[in-house]
Design an enzyme around this catalytic site. Structure first.
Site, PDB file in Angstrom:
ATOM      1  N   VAL A  11      25.962 -70.807  41.453  1.00 20.02           N
ATOM      2  CA  VAL A  11      27.158 -70.676  42.301  1.00 20.02           C
ATOM      3  C   VAL A  11      28.426 -70.955  41.488  1.00 20.02           C
ATOM      4  O   VAL A  11      29.387 -70.181  41.517  1.00 20.02           O
ATOM      5  CB  VAL A  11      27.072 -71.632  43.515  1.00 20.02           C
ATOM      6  CG1 VAL A  11      28.371 -71.616  44.318  1.00 20.02           C
ATOM      7  CG2 VAL A  11      25.897 -71.246  44.417  1.00 20.02           C
ATOM      8  N   ASP A  30      30.839 -78.856  33.168  1.00 18.45           N
ATOM      9  CA  ASP A  30      29.430 -79.207  33.413  1.00 18.45           C
ATOM     10  C   ASP A  30      29.056 -80.356  32.483  1.00 18.45           C
ATOM     11  O   ASP A  30      29.522 -80.400  31.338  1.00 18.45           O
ATOM     12  CB  ASP A  30      28.513 -77.984  33.162  1.00 18.45           C
ATOM     13  CG  ASP A  30      27.161 -78.136  33.850  1.00 18.45           C
ATOM     14  OD1 ASP A  30      26.856 -77.354  34.753  1.00 18.45           O
ATOM     15  OD2 ASP A  30      26.421 -79.077  33.482  1.00 18.45           O
ATOM     16  N   THR A 123      25.897 -76.494  49.461  1.00 15.82           N
ATOM     17  CA  THR A 123      25.439 -76.444  50.862  1.00 15.82           C
ATOM     18  C   THR A 123      25.118 -77.857  51.337  1.00 15.82           C
ATOM     19  O   THR A 123      24.299 -78.542  50.719  1.00 15.82           O
ATOM     20  CB  THR A 123      24.178 -75.554  50.946  1.00 15.82           C
ATOM     21  OG1 THR A 123      24.529 -74.259  50.456  1.00 15.82           O
ATOM     22  CG2 THR A 123      23.682 -75.444  52.372  1.00 15.82           C
ATOM     23  N   LEU A 154      26.084 -66.133  48.629  1.00 11.60           N
ATOM     24  CA  LEU A 154      25.678 -65.285  47.498  1.00 11.60           C
ATOM     25  C   LEU A 154      24.169 -65.086  47.502  1.00 11.60           C
ATOM     26  O   LEU A 154      23.419 -66.030  47.719  1.00 11.60           O
ATOM     27  CB  LEU A 154      26.093 -65.932  46.163  1.00 11.60           C
ATOM     28  CG  LEU A 154      27.568 -66.370  46.038  1.00 11.60           C
ATOM     29  CD1 LEU A 154      27.803 -67.018  44.673  1.00 11.60           C
ATOM     30  CD2 LEU A 154      28.516 -65.203  46.246  1.00 11.60           C
ATOM     31  N   ARG A 155      23.734 -63.817  47.283  1.00 10.50           N
ATOM     32  CA  ARG A 155      22.296 -63.552  47.166  1.00 10.50           C
ATOM     33  C   ARG A 155      21.909 -63.417  45.713  1.00 10.50           C
ATOM     34  O   ARG A 155      22.656 -62.774  44.931  1.00 10.50           O
ATOM     35  CB  ARG A 155      21.956 -62.228  47.877  1.00 10.50           C
ATOM     36  CG  ARG A 155      22.121 -62.226  49.366  1.00 10.50           C
ATOM     37  CD  ARG A 155      22.118 -60.801  49.903  1.00 10.50           C
ATOM     38  NE  ARG A 155      23.266 -60.052  49.399  1.00 10.50           N
ATOM     39  CZ  ARG A 155      23.422 -58.741  49.597  1.00 10.50           C
ATOM     40  NH1 ARG A 155      22.513 -58.032  50.234  1.00 10.50           N
ATOM     41  NH2 ARG A 155      24.502 -58.138  49.132  1.00 10.50           N
ATOM     42  N   ASN A 209      21.563 -68.628  57.169  1.00  9.77           N
ATOM     43  CA  ASN A 209      20.289 -68.531  56.451  1.00  9.77           C
ATOM     44  C   ASN A 209      19.101 -68.695  57.378  1.00  9.77           C
ATOM     45  O   ASN A 209      18.079 -68.027  57.210  1.00  9.77           O
ATOM     46  CB  ASN A 209      20.240 -69.571  55.329  1.00  9.77           C
ATOM     47  CG  ASN A 209      20.843 -69.003  54.058  1.00  9.77           C
ATOM     48  OD1 ASN A 209      21.319 -67.874  54.034  1.00  9.77           O
ATOM     49  ND2 ASN A 209      20.828 -69.784  53.003  1.00  9.77           N
ATOM     50  N   CYS A 272      16.965 -70.851  48.528  1.00 15.93           N
ATOM     51  CA  CYS A 272      17.872 -71.127  49.651  1.00 15.93           C
ATOM     52  C   CYS A 272      17.206 -71.141  51.017  1.00 15.93           C
ATOM     53  O   CYS A 272      17.239 -72.161  51.702  1.00 15.93           O
ATOM     54  CB  CYS A 272      19.015 -70.117  49.631  1.00 15.93           C
ATOM     55  SG  CYS A 272      20.014 -70.288  48.179  1.00 15.93           S
ATOM     56  N   LYS A 275      14.767 -74.010  51.683  1.00 16.92           N
ATOM     57  CA  LYS A 275      15.452 -75.314  51.577  1.00 16.92           C
ATOM     58  C   LYS A 275      16.402 -75.511  52.742  1.00 16.92           C
ATOM     59  O   LYS A 275      16.429 -76.565  53.391  1.00 16.92           O
ATOM     60  CB  LYS A 275      16.211 -75.350  50.248  1.00 16.92           C
ATOM     61  CG  LYS A 275      17.280 -76.405  50.112  1.00 16.92           C
ATOM     62  CD  LYS A 275      17.972 -76.386  48.754  1.00 16.92           C
ATOM     63  CE  LYS A 275      19.066 -75.353  48.617  1.00 16.92           C
ATOM     64  NZ  LYS A 275      20.313 -75.651  49.336  1.00 16.92           N
ATOM     65  N   LYS A 332      11.469 -62.510  44.924  1.00 18.57           N
ATOM     66  CA  LYS A 332      11.772 -61.154  45.426  1.00 18.57           C
ATOM     67  C   LYS A 332      12.028 -60.275  44.229  1.00 18.57           C
ATOM     68  O   LYS A 332      12.230 -60.769  43.107  1.00 18.57           O
ATOM     69  CB  LYS A 332      12.991 -61.159  46.350  1.00 18.57           C
ATOM     70  CG  LYS A 332      14.292 -61.539  45.642  1.00 18.57           C
ATOM     71  CD  LYS A 332      15.496 -61.358  46.553  1.00 18.57           C
ATOM     72  CE  LYS A 332      16.776 -61.728  45.811  1.00 18.57           C
ATOM     73  NZ  LYS A 332      17.984 -61.472  46.583  1.00 18.57           N
TER      74      LYS A 332
END
Ligand code: UDX
Length: 448
Positions: A11, A30, A123, A154-155, A209, A272, A275, A332
């Site tokens: 993200v 980071d 999230t 976002l996917r 979701n 996602c 979770k 996927k």
């Protein structure tokens, strides 16, 4: 606008390059030095179309810079926090990493009277922003700090496109000023902007979701009913459901994309949906509101991969020493992400039954599957190799490569178990000795 992004994961990095592409001055921060040194070389530490190209562009143009020090947020008017919020063992959300980042940031802000806006993009369950994050800044004397919750939608596999072409921008805040500033930041994206309460914004992410997960488990429940109803096929039944005019847009000219989630398969996975569903279930229970439907969605999903293993048992009579190929172990098609993958759940069950398993996935490199190699699993390097000498192949991902399985089929004794219903036309089915599929009743199993 000068903005900082804390957390250069999926993200954070996409948010950083996305805002840089709109002319903002972005500082991506980071604590992981190894990750930063990869990114400095223009390398993205995950597979995502288009991100690497933009990263290199904006690193060179210098409107995107990197740092490992939180102190470097100092120039920013807006600071996004995009760190992970993984599930605890009981499914509830784990806020440790997020709260550490929040506390560290509040300490940095303590040294400066500059007014800023902190935007939480991780999230989090409803109430987190107002009851846990805002008090940290207030207690720290950061009275000039406004807090916003801004969920991402976002996917994996289309994340950059989803960021650059958002379907909605949700801004959860109690501060009119912060709402205006963040709305201005997102104006160039030309999407509907909803300013609402932090809790509404937090809950809307889970509700979105959980709906996707519900559609998938609903489809898998219809498939179970079809498997016991002669002369049906879940593909036909749901195909008729999809024609409902309420799924069509623009006067019936185009079908809404969401119907692609109304499709039976081997269960949903990824980092996602599982979770977020379990976090929402745990949250509902924590406020004493039993989530009967959401628990059922999770229950259906838990048992879906097992239905494919049961089909193998019906086809072969047992698992021991049977040679079985599992096609697709990313959660996927179009991604190399193994998290909560139905395909790997099936591999684990087959190994428990002492089957001889081969795995093939076009995007998953064998290094990611070392623990399976150590268990004697063969990692095939092509679809042809994967299916040339096995008794059964189970299709567990919608990767487009698997649609052309008949091109490689020489092994006439092969049994195909289509866990994603991607082999539509009957001529493709004729390539195998036997064809089983999710949502197909036993008398419609194709036996050549
Ligand atoms: C999801 C949501 O789509 C995204 O909005 C949110 O921000 C993060 O979670 P992601 O998990 O990356 O994104 O991928 P998604 O494509 O939604 O796949 C989730 C599961 O749904 C996968 O198991 C996938 O196989 C399944 N799926 C996906 C379908 O069954 N049908 C589809 O058309 C797409």
């Amino acid at each position: 606008m000068k903005i900082s992004i804390i957390g250069c994961g999926f993200v954070g990095l996409i948010t950083a390059v996305g805002f840089a592409s709109k002319g903002n001055l972005v500082k991506a921060i980071d604590i992981d030095q190894a990750r930063l040194s990869e990114i400095r070389k223009g390398r993205v530490p995950f597979y995502e179309e288009g991100v690497e190209k933009l990263l290199k562009t904006y690193l060179n143009q210098e409107n995107l810079s990197l740092s490992s020090s939180l102190e470097d947020v100092d120039e920013s008017e807006v600071v996004f926090i995009c760190v992970q919020t993984p599930p605890q063992l009981n499914g509830a959300i784990d806020l440790k990493i997020l709260m550490t980042a929040v506390k560290d940031l509040a300490d940095v802000f303590k040294k400066s009277a500059k007014s800023r806006i902190v935007v939480i993009r991780s999230t989090v369950i409803p109430g987190t922003t107002e009851n846990m994050i805002m008090p940290i800044f207030q207690q720290n004397g950061n009275l000039n700090t406004e807090i916003v919750f801004n969920p991402e939608f976002l996917r994996e596999g289309s994340a950059l496109s989803d960021f650059l072409n958002p379907d909605r921008i949700v801004i959860g805040t109690n501060s009119a000023k912060a709402g205006k500033v963040i709305s201005k930041l997102y104006t160039p994206f030309n999407a509907p902007i909803i300013i609402t309460t932090p809790s509404t914004a937090e809950l809307s992410k889970y509700a979105s979701n959980a709906l996707l997960a519900t559609l998938i488990s609903y489809s898998n429940e219809i498939a179970k009913i079809c498997e016991r109803t002669p002369n049906t096929d879940v593909e036909d039944v749901l195909g008729i459901v999809h024609l409902d005019r309420r799924f069509k847009i623009l006067n019936g000219e185009i079908k809404a994309d969401i119907v692609s989630y109304l499709k039976a398969g081997c269960g949903f996975g990824g980092s996602c949906l599982p979770k977020d569903l379990s976090a929402l279930i745990a949250y509902a229970q924590s406020i004493k509101e039993e989530p009967f439907l959401l628990k059922a969605v999770a229950h259906v999903n838990k048992y879906q991969p097992k239905r494919l293993v049961k089909m193998v048992l019906i086809a072969l009579g047992g698992l021991e020493n049977k040679k079985i190929a599992v096609l697709g172990v990313a959660f996927k098609g179009g991604t190399d992400d193994l998290r909560d993958s139905p395909g790997l759940k099936i591999v684990d069950e087959l190994l428990e039954g002492k089957a001889k398993v081969t795995i093939f996935d076009p995007l998953v490199v064998s290094l990611q599957l070392q623990r399976y190699k150590d268990k004697g699993v063969i990692i095939a390097s092509s679809l042809k190799e994967a299916i040339e000498d096995v008794d059964v192949c189970i299709i567990t991902s919608n990767a487009s490569e698997f649609r052309s399985i008949n091109k490689y089929l020489r092994n006439k004794k092969l049994i195909i178990i289509d866990g994603r219903r991607i082999l539509k036309s009957s001529k493709k089915i004729k390539i195998a000795k036997t064809y089983y599929a999710i949502g197909l009743p036993k008398e419609r199993i194709y036996i050549s």
